[in-house]
Design a protein around this motif. Structure first.
Motif, PDB file in Angstrom:
ATOM      1  N   GLU A  67       1.263  -1.089  -0.168  1.00 52.65           N
ATOM      2  CA  GLU A  67      -0.257  -0.234  -0.134  1.00 52.65           C
ATOM      3  C   GLU A  67       0.402   1.043  -0.132  1.00 52.65           C
ATOM      4  OE1 GLU A  67      -3.519   0.312  -0.600  1.00 52.65           O
ATOM      5  OE2 GLU A  67      -3.121  -1.975  -0.552  1.00 52.65           O
ATOM      6  N   SER A  68       1.598   1.144  -0.678  1.00 56.31           N
ATOM      7  CA  SER A  68       3.108   2.063  -0.777  1.00 56.31           C
ATOM      8  C   SER A  68       3.240   2.658   0.780  1.00 56.31           C
ATOM      9  CB  SER A  68       2.371   3.623  -1.109  1.00 56.31           C
ATOM     10  OG  SER A  68       1.694   3.145  -3.041  1.00 56.31           O
ATOM     11  N   ILE A  69       3.085   1.844   2.084  1.00 55.27           N
ATOM     12  CA  ILE A  69       4.191   2.601   2.580  1.00 55.27           C
ATOM     13  C   ILE A  69       5.443   2.499   3.097  1.00 55.27           C
ATOM     14  CG2 ILE A  69       4.593   2.255   5.420  1.00 55.27           C
ATOM     15  CD1 ILE A  69       1.235   2.852   3.966  1.00 55.27           C
ATOM     16  N   ALA A  70       6.489   3.484   2.857  1.00 58.10           N
ATOM     17  CA  ALA A  70       7.866   3.174   3.002  1.00 58.10           C
ATOM     18  C   ALA A  70       7.928   2.463   4.166  1.00 58.10           C
ATOM     19  CB  ALA A  70       7.936   4.623   3.218  1.00 58.10           C
ATOM     20  N   ASP A  71       9.528   2.220   4.163  1.00 58.38           N
ATOM     21  CA  ASP A  71      10.190   1.560   4.815  1.00 58.38           C
ATOM     22  C   ASP A  71      10.170   2.254   6.397  1.00 58.38           C
ATOM     23  OD1 ASP A  71       9.709  -1.479   3.734  1.00 58.38           O
ATOM     24  OD2 ASP A  71      12.410  -1.300   3.250  1.00 58.38           O
ATOM     25  N   LYS A  72      10.651   3.677   5.929  1.00 60.37           N
ATOM     26  CA  LYS A  72      10.583   4.011   7.300  1.00 60.37           C
ATOM     27  C   LYS A  72       9.696   4.197   8.387  1.00 60.37           C
ATOM     28  CE  LYS A  72       9.339   8.506   5.354  1.00 60.37           C
ATOM     29  NZ  LYS A  72       9.647   9.612   5.555  1.00 60.37           N
ATOM     30  N   ASP A  73       8.813   3.590   7.692  1.00 61.87           N
ATOM     31  CA  ASP A  73       7.188   4.326   8.744  1.00 61.87           C
ATOM     32  C   ASP A  73       6.936   3.069   9.097  1.00 61.87           C
ATOM     33  OD1 ASP A  73       7.477   6.631   8.135  1.00 61.87           O
ATOM     34  OD2 ASP A  73       6.155   6.849   6.008  1.00 61.87           O
ATOM     35  N   ILE A  74       7.811   1.550   9.109  1.00 64.02           N
ATOM     36  CA  ILE A  74       6.995   0.610   9.537  1.00 64.02           C
ATOM     37  C   ILE A  74       7.788   0.001  10.388  1.00 64.02           C
ATOM     38  CG2 ILE A  74       6.830  -2.519   8.799  1.00 64.02           C
ATOM     39  CD1 ILE A  74       6.042  -1.329   6.067  1.00 64.02           C
ATOM     40  N   SER A  75       7.808  -0.404  12.067  1.00 61.12           N
ATOM     41  CA  SER A  75       9.081  -0.821  12.685  1.00 61.12           C
ATOM     42  C   SER A  75       8.560  -1.941  13.392  1.00 61.12           C
ATOM     43  CB  SER A  75       9.037   1.001  13.770  1.00 61.12           C
ATOM     44  OG  SER A  75       8.147   1.171  14.439  1.00 61.12           O
ATOM     45  N   THR A  76       9.249  -2.974  14.039  1.00 56.49           N
ATOM     46  CA  THR A  76       8.527  -3.808  15.103  1.00 56.49           C
ATOM     47  C   THR A  76       8.464  -2.792  16.437  1.00 56.49           C
ATOM     48  OG1 THR A  76       9.777  -5.410  14.451  1.00 56.49           O
ATOM     49  CG2 THR A  76       9.888  -5.472  17.163  1.00 56.49           C
ATOM     50  N   ASN A  77       7.279  -3.026  17.215  1.00 57.99           N
ATOM     51  CA  ASN A  77       6.979  -2.778  18.224  1.00 57.99           C
ATOM     52  C   ASN A  77       7.276  -2.932  19.844  1.00 57.99           C
ATOM     53  OD1 ASN A  77       5.738   0.273  19.340  1.00 57.99           O
ATOM     54  ND2 ASN A  77       3.921  -1.208  19.470  1.00 57.99           N
ATOM     55  N   GLY A  78       7.239  -4.233  19.242  1.00 57.98           N
ATOM     56  CA  GLY A  78       7.237  -5.062  20.686  1.00 57.98           C
ATOM     57  C   GLY A  78       7.706  -6.572  20.671  1.00 57.98           C
ATOM     58  N   PHE A  79       8.571  -7.732  20.526  1.00 58.40           N
ATOM     59  CA  PHE A  79       8.463  -9.398  20.658  1.00 58.40           C
ATOM     60  C   PHE A  79       8.915  -9.396  21.649  1.00 58.40           C
ATOM     61  CE2 PHE A  79      11.065 -12.053  19.754  1.00 58.40           C
ATOM     62  CZ  PHE A  79      11.044 -13.017  18.536  1.00 58.40           C
ATOM     63  N   SER A  80       8.002 -11.198  21.737  1.00 55.98           N
ATOM     64  CA  SER A  80       8.593 -11.606  23.149  1.00 55.98           C
ATOM     65  C   SER A  80       8.536 -13.272  22.623  1.00 55.98           C
ATOM     66  CB  SER A  80       7.285 -11.720  23.592  1.00 55.98           C
ATOM     67  OG  SER A  80       5.906 -11.773  23.254  1.00 55.98           O
ATOM     68  N   ILE A  81       9.014 -14.106  23.329  1.00 57.44           N
ATOM     69  CA  ILE A  81       8.746 -15.504  23.030  1.00 57.44           C
ATOM     70  C   ILE A  81       8.421 -16.759  24.243  1.00 57.44           C
ATOM     71  CG2 ILE A  81      10.639 -15.638  22.545  1.00 57.44           C
ATOM     72  CD1 ILE A  81      10.394 -18.104  20.646  1.00 57.44           C
ATOM     73  N   GLY A  82       8.360 -17.300  24.185  1.00 48.74           N
ATOM     74  CA  GLY A  82       7.522 -17.773  26.188  1.00 48.74           C
ATOM     75  C   GLY A  82       7.340 -19.070  26.078  1.00 48.74           C
ATOM     76  N   PRO A  83       7.014 -19.634  27.387  1.00 48.53           N
ATOM     77  CA  PRO A  83       6.425 -21.237  26.891  1.00 48.53           C
ATOM     78  C   PRO A  83       4.873 -20.760  27.722  1.00 48.53           C
ATOM     79  CG  PRO A  83       8.114 -20.918  29.317  1.00 48.53           C
ATOM     80  CD  PRO A  83       8.214 -19.587  28.458  1.00 48.53           C
ATOM     81  N   VAL A  84       4.253 -21.656  27.281  1.00 50.18           N
ATOM     82  CA  VAL A  84       2.515 -21.802  27.412  1.00 50.18           C
ATOM     83  C   VAL A  84       2.626 -23.399  28.007  1.00 50.18           C
ATOM     84  CG1 VAL A  84       0.184 -22.383  26.311  1.00 50.18           C
ATOM     85  CG2 VAL A  84       2.529 -21.012  25.214  1.00 50.18           C
ATOM     86  N   TYR A  85       1.931 -23.203  29.550  1.00 51.51           N
ATOM     87  CA  TYR A  85       1.842 -24.303  30.560  1.00 51.51           C
ATOM     88  C   TYR A  85       0.678 -24.872  30.517  1.00 51.51           C
ATOM     89  CZ  TYR A  85       6.172 -21.854  31.737  1.00 51.51           C
ATOM     90  OH  TYR A  85       7.365 -21.370  32.570  1.00 51.51           O
TER      91      TYR A  85
END
Length: 234
Positions: A76-94
């Motif tokens: 949709e013509s969104i530039a890479d400068k306007d796309i960024s990772t805002n949060g990341f997590s990895i963990g177990p499911v109990y």
């Protein structure tokens, strides 16, 4: 031999007026300025949540889905400068075994899998595309609740207007109080200003069959002024 005593007396005489100085009376007033304007950018947060038996499988699956989401946004013509990772997590499911032990206590929770969450922040500078961007991102694999904030890309001009109004309002109040108290404003001793206001935020469910209807509405940008004047009798 009297010269030193004369010098000391002279120093005391010269210092006396300075020591006798009194802080002038002051008058304080506050003012608020509000300027309304239509937003010109939308800031969207959306994410992908995946689960698998192993952390590696959960991460691989998340990477694949997030790549699809990113490609849909870029489409949709969104530039890479306007796309960024805002949060990341990895963990177990109990999971908890509901069957009690012979002594009545429960078994400790066991790891039954792993989950990965990756959040993406997208700045949309063409508000007409906001609904389409969200729709295509969901279709591509975004499955976590999204939020959207509206803002003004260049806030300087509207903040300046609000600040001018705030200072004028503080001055008006000071003049009114001075007149009622029978004093006059001599000079400004201190002035401070600050910006207020926020961005309207909307939460959206992660499902869509057509472009999500998006209305930016209007933003209220506020500024506050606090001014202190020296005053004197009329």
């Amino acid at each position: 031999m009297k010269a030193p005593f004369i010098a000391v007396a002279l120093l005391i005489a010269l210092a006396a007026p300075a020591a006798a100085q009194v802080t002038p009376p002051t008058l304080n007033a506050n003012g608020e300025g509000i300027e309304n304007a239509a937003p010109d950018i939308a800031i969207v947060t959306l994410g992908v949540l995946t689960q698998a038996d192993t952390a590696r499988a959960a991460l691989d699956g998340n990477n694949a889905e997030m790549d699809k989401v990113i490609q849909s946004v870029r489409g949709e013509s969104i530039a890479d400068k306007d796309i960024s990772t805002n949060g990341f997590s990895i963990g177990p499911v109990y999971a908890q075994d509901p069957t009690p032990r012979p002594d009545g206590t429960l078994q400790p929770p066991k790891i039954v899998g792993y989950q990965v969450s990756n959040q993406l922040r997208v700045v949309i500078r063409d508000l007409d595309k906001a609904g389409t961007v969200l729709d295509k991102a969901v279709t591509a694999g975004a499955n976590q609740a999204a939020s959207i904030n509206f803002d003004i890309d260049d806030r300087k001009a509207i903040v300046d207007k609000a600040t001018t109004v705030a200072i004028a309002e503080a001055t008006r109040k000071a003049e009114l109080m001075a007149e009622a108290a029978g004093v006059r404003l001599v000079r400004i001793l201190n002035i401070s200003v600050g910006e207020g206001g926020g961005m309207p935020r909307y939460d959206m469910a992660m499902s869509a069959k057509a472009a999500v209807p998006i209305m930016g509405g209007e933003l209220a940008v506020t500024a506050n002024a606090s001014i202190s004047w020296e005053i004197a009798p009329k």
